[in-house]
Motif scaffolding. Structure first.
Motif, short mmCIF file in Angstrom:
data_model
loop_
_atom_site.label_atom_id
_atom_site.label_comp_id
_atom_site.label_asym_id
_atom_site.label_seq_id
_atom_site.Cartn_x
_atom_site.Cartn_y
_atom_site.Cartn_z
N VAL A 66 0.85 -1.19 0.00
CA VAL A 66 0.00 0.00 0.00
C VAL A 66 0.88 1.25 0.00
N ASP A 67 0.67 2.10 -0.97
CA ASP A 67 1.39 3.36 -1.07
C ASP A 67 0.42 4.52 -0.93
N LEU A 68 0.92 5.62 -0.40
CA LEU A 68 0.15 6.85 -0.26
C LEU A 68 0.94 7.96 -0.93
N SER A 69 0.29 8.71 -1.78
CA SER A 69 0.92 9.90 -2.35
C SER A 69 -0.09 11.05 -2.29
N PHE A 70 0.43 12.24 -2.07
CA PHE A 70 -0.42 13.42 -2.02
C PHE A 70 0.43 14.66 -2.22
N PHE A 71 -0.23 15.74 -2.53
CA PHE A 71 0.43 17.04 -2.61
C PHE A 71 0.10 17.82 -1.36
N TRP A 72 1.12 18.50 -0.83
CA TRP A 72 0.99 19.29 0.40
C TRP A 72 1.72 20.61 0.20
N LYS A 73 1.15 21.66 0.74
CA LYS A 73 1.87 22.94 0.81
C LYS A 73 1.51 23.62 2.10
N GLU A 74 2.44 24.46 2.54
CA GLU A 74 2.22 25.19 3.78
C GLU A 74 2.30 26.68 3.49
N PHE A 75 1.69 27.45 4.36
CA PHE A 75 1.62 28.90 4.22
C PHE A 75 2.26 29.55 5.44
N GLY A 76 3.57 29.73 5.44
CA GLY A 76 4.23 30.40 6.56
C GLY A 76 4.11 29.67 7.87
N ASP A 77 3.88 28.39 7.82
CA ASP A 77 3.64 27.62 9.04
C ASP A 77 4.93 27.42 9.83
N GLU A 78 4.81 27.45 11.14
CA GLU A 78 5.94 27.18 12.03
C GLU A 78 6.03 25.68 12.26
#
Length: 158
Positions: A66-78
């Motif tokens: 089982v593989d998981l792939s996704f796109f993630w982005k952050e907005f100035g997160d600490e």
């Protein structure tokens, strides 16, 4: 797989620590990677920390590789060590184990990152089994709103 077009399906549940200040939404704002919508997590007011969770319920009892792939982005997160990341549960969410950390300060703001993980190996490494009540939890801890703080997720594939 989901690109969140049309919202969250029945496999998803969302939770937050403060129904007034926490915000988990499927939105067209902030440039989804593909399509017109993506999942975002943030706080709708500055100053108060809130925890946002999106739980993906899966029956993985007869699955292997089982593989998981996704796109993630952050907005100035600490970096919120221990409070943000990806968590697994093999008991329907009664308990969770963190298997990946999202360190916002380690990445460029507002830039999509493709993340690929080996779910069955991460489960084994953390003493979990692929069960009929497996949950993958995406968690974010925040004190401000996008575009100053927060996360976005898109095109999640199992």
């Amino acid at each position: 797989s989901t690109g969140f077009e049309g919202g969250l399906d029945v496999s998803w549940l969302t939770f937050n620590s403060n129904s007034t200040l926490s915000r988990i939404q499927v939105t067209t704002d902030n440039s989804p990677i593909e399509g017109s919508e993506h999942l975002t997590m943030d706080a709708n007011a500055s100053g108060t920390f809130v925890q946002n969770e999106a739980w993906l319920h899966l029956d993985l009892s007869s699955e292997t590789d089982v593989d998981l792939s996704f796109f993630w982005k952050e907005f100035g997160d600490e970096n919120q060590t221990g409070l943000e990341g990806l968590y697994f549960s093999d008991n329907a969410g009664a308990s969770f184990t963190q298997v990946a950390i999202f360190g916002g300060e380690d990445y460029a703001d507002n830039t999509w990152l493709n993340i690929k993980l080996d779910v069955d190996q991460l489960a084994i490494d953390n003493g979990l089994t692929l069960s009929a009540t497996f949950v993958i939890k995406f968690q974010q801890y925040d004190n401000a709103s996008i575009p100053d703080d927060g996360f976005a997720f898109d095109d999640i594939n199992i």
